[in-house]
Design a protein around this motif. Structure first.
Motif, mmCIF file in Angstrom:
data_model
loop_
_atom_site.group_PDB
_atom_site.id
_atom_site.type_symbol
_atom_site.label_atom_id
_atom_site.label_comp_id
_atom_site.label_asym_id
_atom_site.label_seq_id
_atom_site.Cartn_x
_atom_site.Cartn_y
_atom_site.Cartn_z
ATOM 1 N N SER A 107 25.458 3.025 -23.598
ATOM 2 C CA SER A 107 24.564 4.178 -23.407
ATOM 3 C C SER A 107 25.347 5.473 -23.545
ATOM 4 O O SER A 107 24.773 6.525 -23.806
ATOM 5 N N ASP A 206 19.092 8.942 -16.816
ATOM 6 C CA ASP A 206 20.057 7.870 -17.044
ATOM 7 C C ASP A 206 19.773 6.768 -16.013
ATOM 8 O O ASP A 206 20.041 6.937 -14.824
ATOM 9 N N TYR A 209 21.505 1.784 -13.902
ATOM 10 C CA TYR A 209 21.479 0.802 -12.803
ATOM 11 C C TYR A 209 20.053 0.394 -12.412
ATOM 12 O O TYR A 209 19.824 -0.097 -11.305
ATOM 13 N N THR A 235 21.239 0.497 -20.136
ATOM 14 C CA THR A 235 22.402 -0.181 -20.696
ATOM 15 C C THR A 235 22.336 -1.682 -20.426
ATOM 16 O O THR A 235 21.713 -2.105 -19.450
ATOM 17 N N SER A 237 25.238 -3.053 -20.037
ATOM 18 C CA SER A 237 26.578 -3.223 -19.454
ATOM 19 C C SER A 237 26.563 -3.712 -18.017
ATOM 20 O O SER A 237 27.521 -4.345 -17.575
HETATM 21 C C1 LIG Z 1 25.213 6.331 -14.870
HETATM 22 C C2 LIG Z 1 25.898 5.657 -16.001
HETATM 23 N N1 LIG Z 1 25.433 5.827 -17.237
HETATM 24 C C3 LIG Z 1 26.005 5.238 -18.294
HETATM 25 C C4 LIG Z 1 27.119 4.444 -18.134
HETATM 26 C C5 LIG Z 1 27.769 3.885 -19.365
HETATM 27 O O1 LIG Z 1 27.304 2.709 -19.703
HETATM 28 P P1 LIG Z 1 27.623 2.039 -21.120
HETATM 29 O O2 LIG Z 1 28.573 0.941 -20.827
HETATM 30 O O3 LIG Z 1 26.284 1.577 -21.570
HETATM 31 O O4 LIG Z 1 28.193 3.077 -22.041
HETATM 32 C C6 LIG Z 1 27.641 4.216 -16.871
HETATM 33 C C7 LIG Z 1 28.839 3.371 -16.691
HETATM 34 O O5 LIG Z 1 29.466 3.298 -15.690
HETATM 35 C C8 LIG Z 1 27.023 4.842 -15.782
HETATM 36 O O6 LIG Z 1 27.495 4.705 -14.543
#
Ligand SMILES: Cc1ncc(COP(=O)(O)O)c(C=O)c1O
Length: 382
Positions: A107, A206, A209, A235, A237
């Motif tokens: 993201s 964003d 989570y 994401t 992730s």
């Molecule tokens: C709030 C937030 N947005 C985005 C990300 C980044 O995620 P990505 O791995 O998809 O780049 C993180 C990663 O810690 C995050 O905490």
């Protein structure tokens, strides 16, 4: 004698004709140390289940047979899969089509593209620190002016706070983070609605989570119909345990997706990444099976840290921010000596820890009890 090209000539960034606004800056990145209990970057501590991994490998193997060709620039199948995944949690009038979806390498890249399209020199983005530190770094990298605004008590932001900050700063873009990293703070749907109504600019929520929120808490995605300037980033992730694959995405009006096509690199998502992500999404329930366990470990951390005398904050994410640490740097080092790594974010008297497996959580809590015995918790106000 010519010096070998091994860095011994001691060129520094200052010697290079780098952009003036990048001079003196440090790159983002938590230390990547080999520690037994790694609870510092909010990863999913549970690996991808073996049978799912095998299916993903089979899909990557298939994609390799045509890897001599450029990948589908529109990653159509992936966008269909992402729409299908999100639609499971949406009502009939909120359903998304692939035209509402966009993806990139994490993201972070999605947000970078958003700033390239809607920010840039002469434009500004409003954020509410402490928040995800990449937001301001991406702003700086794209030449967008970062405007930090104040949060309320306990790191919350109310509709009134967000509207007042927008009225004061008139930003082109508003970045909200819900749940917020590094504090875990929930973001109320009313705050998002109020922010949208108060600006003519883009409002980006964003939701990295989102899957760790209470199951009945509405996502900002439910607000998308009728709000073409609202963007929700997600994401794979975190909840999907896919951090190493680098897949992030957003949901928005198709016109926003058209804007991102203007700035994305051609073929930015490799065929292998697309294949892996589509396969993982086929197994969404198995990939997400650990979310409940992670939430339980997070809640256990909250209860036990409180019992030790630390101050915790309401968290809807997979990590806990806790205050009352007399010397965060010393505590960080003391935990590291016990093979546990957490995050020292530079917030006075605070540390952040990601929820681990049951064993990792126990290891952290035991180590933390030893830290508390050495440096008793202190009172903090937030
Ligand atoms: C709030 C937030 N947005 C985005 C990300 C980044 O995620 P990505 O791995 O998809 O780049 C993180 C990663 O810690 C995050 O905490």
């Amino acid at each position: 004698m010519a010096a070998a090209y091994d860095g011994s000539v001691d060129t520094t960034l200052e010697d290079l004709p780098i952009r003036d606004d990048l001079r003196g800056q440090s790159p983002y990145g938590a230390p990547q140390k080999h520690v037994r209990v790694q609870l510092n970057v909010n990863e999913n501590t549970h690996p991808v289940p073996e049978d799912v991994a095998e299916d993903i490998v089979a899909s990557i193997r298939q994609a390799l047979t045509t890897v001599n060709r450029y990948p589908d620039r529109e990653f159509t199948e992936l966008r269909e899969s992402l729409a299908g995944y999100l639609n499971g949690g949406l009502s009939a009038d909120q359903q998304l089509t692939p035209a509402n979806l966009w993806a990139a390498n994490g993201s972070n890249e999605v947000l970078q593209q958003l700033l390239q399209a809607f920010g840039g020199p002469g434009r500004s983005v409003l954020g509410f620190p402490p928040t995800y530190s990449m937001h301001s770094i991406l702003a700086s990298g794209t030449g967008t002016r970062w405007i930090p605004a104040q949060r309320d008590d306990e790191f919350r932001i109310t509709p009134e706070t967000v509207v007042a900050a927008i009225a004061e700063h008139r930003p082109d873009i508003v970045f909200l983070c819900g749940p917020n990293n590094p504090t875990g703070t929930p973001l109320d749907i009313e705050t998002i609605r109020a922010a949208y109504d108060a600006t003519d600019g883009v409002v980006m929520v964003d939701e990295a989570y989102a899957e760790f929120m209470p199951t009945d808490a509405p996502s900002a995605i439910t607000l998308l119909p009728g709000r073409p300037r609202l963007v929700v980033s997600r994401t794979m992730s975190k909840a999907f345990a896919f951090a190493g694959a680098r897949v992030g995405y957003l949901a928005a009006d198709p016109a926003v997706v058209d804007a991102l096509r203007l700035v994305r690199l051609p073929y930015h998502l490799s065929a292998l990444t697309q294949a892996a992500a589509v396969a993982a999404l086929r197994h969404a329930p198995a990939m997400l099976a650990m979310v409940d366990d992670i939430k339980q470990q997070r809640d256990r951390m909250v209860t036990e840290l409180q019992a030790m005398g630390y101050r915790t904050y309401e968290t809807w994410s997979n990590f806990v921010l806790f205050g009352g640490v007399a010397d965060p740097h010393a505590a960080f080092e003391a935990l590291l000596d016990q093979d546990v790594i957490v995050r020292d974010l530079g917030i006075p008297n605070h540390l952040r820890v990601s929820a681990g497996t049951a064993e990792e959580t126990t290891a952290f809590l035991d180590a933390m009890r030893r830290v508390a015995a050495d440096q008793p918790p202190v009172r903090v106000d937030a």
